[in-house]
Design an enzyme around this catalytic site. Structure first.
Site, short mmCIF file in Angstrom:
data_model
loop_
_atom_site.label_atom_id
_atom_site.label_comp_id
_atom_site.label_asym_id
_atom_site.label_seq_id
_atom_site.Cartn_x
_atom_site.Cartn_y
_atom_site.Cartn_z
N ARG A 44 40.78 45.67 39.30
CA ARG A 44 40.00 45.41 38.24
C ARG A 44 38.80 43.78 38.42
O ARG A 44 39.07 43.32 38.70
CB ARG A 44 40.73 44.24 37.46
CG ARG A 44 40.65 44.50 35.71
CD ARG A 44 41.59 43.65 35.02
NE ARG A 44 41.06 43.06 33.61
CZ ARG A 44 40.59 41.54 33.44
NH1 ARG A 44 39.99 40.88 34.46
NH2 ARG A 44 40.14 41.20 31.99
N LYS A 54 39.00 34.96 40.66
CA LYS A 54 39.78 33.99 40.31
C LYS A 54 40.13 31.95 41.16
O LYS A 54 39.24 32.81 42.25
CB LYS A 54 41.23 34.21 40.60
CG LYS A 54 40.81 35.22 39.05
CD LYS A 54 42.65 35.84 38.80
CE LYS A 54 42.70 37.12 37.34
NZ LYS A 54 43.31 37.92 37.26
#
Ligand code: HH2
Length: 382
Positions: free
Chosen positions: A351, A313
């Site tokens: 994840r 991210k």
């Protein structure tokens, strides 16, 4: 059954205690250095400051509290200590969470996801990648057909339920033809979840934590599936970064997740099929993501397994010092540091896009933590 959002923050040093205390105007200066580590129990929506207990003297301090606060503090501590060791799936199957975090591999069947957009848009390639992820050590694979990237990556195009179903269904069906291993559907849309569950998905990963479609909870309950509730500020990924302010990110995110979990329980999803996720990058400032990562342990006091998705991210790129144009692979070291933080906080699921690297990273951590001193096996290794 309501889920109270009483949170237990473990403060291992004066700085953490000062940080927690500053949220409510608490004055940690009154605590002597010898009192560390301490636990601060913060009561959601309560005007009272966090209750701070020195761990060494927890029992006697609890006794001194007024009865109402004492009861809540005791049950908050009990919840942290009684952590779920599995997540229930349909047909009596389970994800075993007792051995440290398991890896959830990400397969985005989209043309525009922020890190793997276009790579697995072809359903055959997507299904093959999912099967490969199981081989690489993923315990569950999360299949998504809509990008929820923030507009900093350029607006993701809205996707209708019909188009999302067209993208994900062939992938789930193809995985199911090959294996019974756990599959998750990443969607906010009830129609998509319903179709995916009918095709054999085991878990619904709802990034809106039931706010996009209130029918979602009963659909999951009817299918006997598991539900992952992810926190997002607002309801629209395109506007979620417009306001990233919080009273305090951990306390606010926890109380919203607790409210979502209560809705799920009310709709008939059993407690052992619910997991929560702080939603890193979903309506959070760059620093807010770091604070949430540092306090994953506090989210565990909601009593559900905690999933964490930091993989590749923007905040990982930024804080690990990688240029904006660098390839997604260059975000791996930063992503692994986030996995280490999630693991240290007791996360149950991570994840990730980089499955084999994460699996090996976690294995090494396990080996270091569980080495039996004095027992050397075979030849010396260097
Ligand atoms: N992050 C993304 C999507 N779904 N679900 C959970 N539970 N937790 C997360 O952190 C999370 C999530 C965003 O990542 P990705 O799917 O790779 O990107 P995109 O939304 O662009 O498809």
């Amino acid at each position: 059954m309501p889920v109270p959002a009483d949170l237990v923050f473990a403060a291992a040093n004066a700085e953490t205690l000062r940080e927690i205390g500053s949220w409510d105007g608490f004055r940690p200066a009154t605590f002597a250095a010898s009192e560390f580590p301490v636990d601060a129990v913060r009561f959601e929506r309560s005007p009272s400051p966090p209750v701070v207990l020195s761990r060494a003297r927890r029992a006697e301090t609890l006794k001194a509290l007024p009865a109402g606060l004492r009861e809540r503090a005791v049950s908050a501590f009990a919840r942290v200590e009684r952590q779920p060791t599995f997540l229930g799936l349909p047909e009596g199957r389970r994800l075993d969470l007792s051995m440290g975090p398991i890896v959830m591999g990400v397969v985005n069947v989209t043309p525009d996801s922020f890190s793997d957009g276009g790579l697995y848009f072809d359903p055959r390639r997507a299904a093959l990648r999912a099967l490969e992820m199981f081989e690489e050590g993923a315990e569950i694979v999360d299949v998504g057909g809509e990008s929820t990237r923030p507009s900093t990556y350029g607006d993701a195009a809205p996707v209708s339920a019909a188009e999302e179903i067209r993208r994900v269904l062939p992938v789930i069906e193809a995985i199911r033809r090959e294996t019974g291993r756990p599959v998750s559907i990443d969607t906010r849309k009830e129609e998509v979840a319903r179709a995916a569950l009918a095709a054999g998905a085991d878990l619904v990963n709802d990034v809106s934590a039931l706010r996009h479609d209130p029918r979602m909870a009963s659909t999951v309950a009817e299918a006997g599936a598991a539900l992952l509730l992810m926190h997002m500020k607002g309801d629209d990924p395109r506007t979620m970064q417009a306001d990233t302010s919080y009273g305090h990110p951990v306390a606010d995110v926890a109380s919203e997740l607790a409210a979502a979990a209560s809705k799920a329980l009310d709709a008939g999803v059993p407690a052992d099929r619910i997991a929560v996720d702080p939603g890193l990058g979903f309506g959070k400032s760059a620093e807010g993501n770091l604070v949430l990562l540092r306090h994953v342990g506090a989210l565990r006091s909601l009593g559900f397994p905690v999933a964490v998705g930091a993989s590749r991210k923007g905040f990982v790129r930024r804080f690990s010092g990688v240029g904006e144009d660098a390839s997604p692979a260059e975000r791996l070291p930063g992503s692994l540091a986030a996995v280490a933080a999630a693991r240290a906080g007791g996360a149950a699921i991570v994840r990730v896009h980089d499955v084999p690297e994460t699996v090996r990273f976690l294995r090494m951590h396990e080996a270091i933590d569980h080495v039996a001193l004095g027992r050397s096996e075979g030849a010396a290794l260097r």
